[in-house]
Design a protein around this motif. Structure first.
Motif, PDB file in Angstrom:
ATOM      1  N   VAL A   1       0.856  -1.193   0.000  1.00  0.00           N
ATOM      2  CA  VAL A   1       0.000   0.000   0.000  1.00  0.00           C
ATOM      3  C   VAL A   1       0.888   1.238   0.000  1.00  0.00           C
ATOM      4  N   GLN A   2       0.555   2.177  -0.872  1.00  0.00           N
ATOM      5  CA  GLN A   2       1.314   3.422  -0.927  1.00  0.00           C
ATOM      6  C   GLN A   2       0.356   4.603  -0.970  1.00  0.00           C
ATOM      7  N   LEU A   3       0.588   5.552  -0.099  1.00  0.00           N
ATOM      8  CA  LEU A   3      -0.182   6.784  -0.033  1.00  0.00           C
ATOM      9  C   LEU A   3       0.820   7.935  -0.017  1.00  0.00           C
ATOM     10  N   VAL A   4       0.686   8.857  -0.969  1.00  0.00           N
ATOM     11  CA  VAL A   4       1.638   9.957  -1.069  1.00  0.00           C
ATOM     12  C   VAL A   4       0.880  11.268  -1.156  1.00  0.00           C
TER      13      VAL A   4
ATOM     14  N   CYS B   1      -3.718  13.285  -2.622  1.00  0.00           N
ATOM     15  CA  CYS B   1      -3.099  12.044  -2.161  1.00  0.00           C
ATOM     16  C   CYS B   1      -3.195  11.008  -3.272  1.00  0.00           C
ATOM     17  N   THR B   2      -2.055  10.556  -3.713  1.00  0.00           N
ATOM     18  CA  THR B   2      -1.979   9.510  -4.724  1.00  0.00           C
ATOM     19  C   THR B   2      -1.912   8.168  -4.022  1.00  0.00           C
TER      20      THR B   2
ATOM     21  N   MET C   1      -7.356   8.775  -6.357  1.00  0.00           N
ATOM     22  CA  MET C   1      -6.779   9.878  -5.598  1.00  0.00           C
ATOM     23  C   MET C   1      -7.782  10.421  -4.585  1.00  0.00           C
ATOM     24  N   ILE C   2      -7.229  11.061  -3.573  1.00  0.00           N
ATOM     25  CA  ILE C   2      -8.016  11.663  -2.502  1.00  0.00           C
ATOM     26  C   ILE C   2      -7.640  13.137  -2.441  1.00  0.00           C
ATOM     27  N   TYR C   3      -8.631  13.986  -2.176  1.00  0.00           N
ATOM     28  CA  TYR C   3      -8.389  15.419  -2.121  1.00  0.00           C
ATOM     29  C   TYR C   3      -8.966  16.015  -0.839  1.00  0.00           C
TER      30      TYR C   3
ATOM     31  N   TYR D   1      -0.404  17.062   7.445  1.00  0.00           N
ATOM     32  CA  TYR D   1      -1.641  16.407   7.026  1.00  0.00           C
ATOM     33  C   TYR D   1      -1.322  15.067   6.358  1.00  0.00           C
ATOM     34  N   PHE D   2      -2.067  14.055   6.767  1.00  0.00           N
ATOM     35  CA  PHE D   2      -1.880  12.700   6.250  1.00  0.00           C
ATOM     36  C   PHE D   2      -3.162  12.206   5.597  1.00  0.00           C
ATOM     37  N   CYS D   3      -3.040  11.499   4.480  1.00  0.00           N
ATOM     38  CA  CYS D   3      -4.185  10.746   3.977  1.00  0.00           C
ATOM     39  C   CYS D   3      -4.096   9.339   4.562  1.00  0.00           C
ATOM     40  N   ALA D   4      -5.247   8.717   4.719  1.00  0.00           N
ATOM     41  CA  ALA D   4      -5.298   7.410   5.360  1.00  0.00           C
ATOM     42  C   ALA D   4      -6.470   6.620   4.808  1.00  0.00           C
TER      43      ALA D   4
END
Length: 125
Positions: free
Chosen positions: A1-4, A21-22, A77-79, A93-96
């Motif tokens: 799993v990769q979140l950037v 967040c990619t 992606m997440i925004y 700030y982190f995406c999760a």
């Protein structure tokens, strides 16, 4: 799993910023996506999460009405659109993500299985 995460910046109070967040390595549509943040000297806190792009989006009281979370299923992606920023929004700030299969809406940082390395948002007053 990769979140950037990306998009963090220095912004003046009252300004706006959009974080991105990619993601990769997991079944995107089988997970809640979320944003967490950690201000200097404070604990990690939940900001917002999203089941889909309609009514199933949730926000901490501190950001309600100012932040909007969204997800792009095609791009995975997440925004996080942030407006009317204040110095209290200064944080990393982190995406999760958390699996939908657990059957409950994740609201605590510990509810999320994976998160990225973070992007820094600094709001100057």
């Amino acid at each position: 799993v990769q979140l950037v995460e990306s998009g963090g910046d220095l912004v003046q109070a009252g300004g706006s910023l959009t974080l991105s967040c990619t993601t990769s390595g997991f079944t995107f549509n089988a997970h809640y996506v979320a944003w967490l943040r950690q201000a200097p000297g404070k604990e990690l806190e939940w900001v917002s999460n999203c089941y889909d792009n309609t009514r199933n989006r949730y926000y901490a009281d501190s950001v309600k009405g100012r932040f909007t979370i969204s997800r792009d299923y095609d791009k995975k992606m997440i925004y996080l659109q942030m407006s009317d920023l204040t110095s209290d929004d200064t944080a990393l700030y982190f995406c999760a993500v958390a699996p939908i299969s657990r059957g409950r809406v994740p609201r605590r940082p510990t509810d999320f299985d994976f998160r990225g390395q973070g992007t820094k948002v600094t709001v100057s007053s």
